[in-house]
Scaffold this active site. Sequence first.
Site, short mmCIF file in Angstrom:
data_model
loop_
_atom_site.label_atom_id
_atom_site.label_comp_id
_atom_site.label_asym_id
_atom_site.label_seq_id
_atom_site.Cartn_x
_atom_site.Cartn_y
_atom_site.Cartn_z
N LYS A 23 14.08 88.99 72.15
CA LYS A 23 15.15 88.64 71.48
C LYS A 23 15.66 89.70 70.47
O LYS A 23 14.94 90.14 69.79
CB LYS A 23 14.94 87.27 70.54
CG LYS A 23 16.05 86.68 69.88
CD LYS A 23 15.59 85.41 69.22
CE LYS A 23 14.51 85.37 68.34
NZ LYS A 23 14.32 84.03 67.53
N HIS A 56 21.21 80.03 69.90
CA HIS A 56 20.69 81.15 71.03
C HIS A 56 19.71 80.95 71.86
O HIS A 56 19.49 81.44 72.79
CB HIS A 56 20.80 82.60 70.05
CG HIS A 56 19.51 82.42 69.20
ND1 HIS A 56 20.05 82.09 67.85
CD2 HIS A 56 18.21 82.54 69.15
CE1 HIS A 56 18.91 81.94 67.08
NE2 HIS A 56 17.81 82.35 68.16
FE1 FES Z 1 21.94 82.08 66.56
FE2 FES Z 1 24.15 82.41 67.73
S1 FES Z 1 22.81 83.94 67.31
S2 FES Z 1 23.45 80.60 67.23
#
Ligand code: FES
Length: 76
Positions: A23, A56
């Site tokens: 990530k 994400h």
């Molecule tokens: Fe975490 Fe988009 S980077 S919700």
Amino acid sequence: RDRRVAVRAEGWVNPGVRKNEDKVVDSVLVPELSKPLTAYCRCWRSGTFPLCDGSHVKHNKATGDNVGPLLLKKGK
Ligand code: FES
């Protein structure tokens, strides 16, 4: 361009930055902040955009992408 990369990149927000990392998270220190930490979304999936709400994680799992937030931390 490698065709396999193009196929794998479908649905990715991040097509090529630091793809060797699980990530991609970046931090910036800002002395003037009132809060110790604010996370800004870079995956465009957050329900609280421009703030990161953790969406994400689902996006990365579904697509094999590796996007993460930009962290603003109070400090110098
Ligand atoms: Fe975490 Fe988009 S980077 S919700």
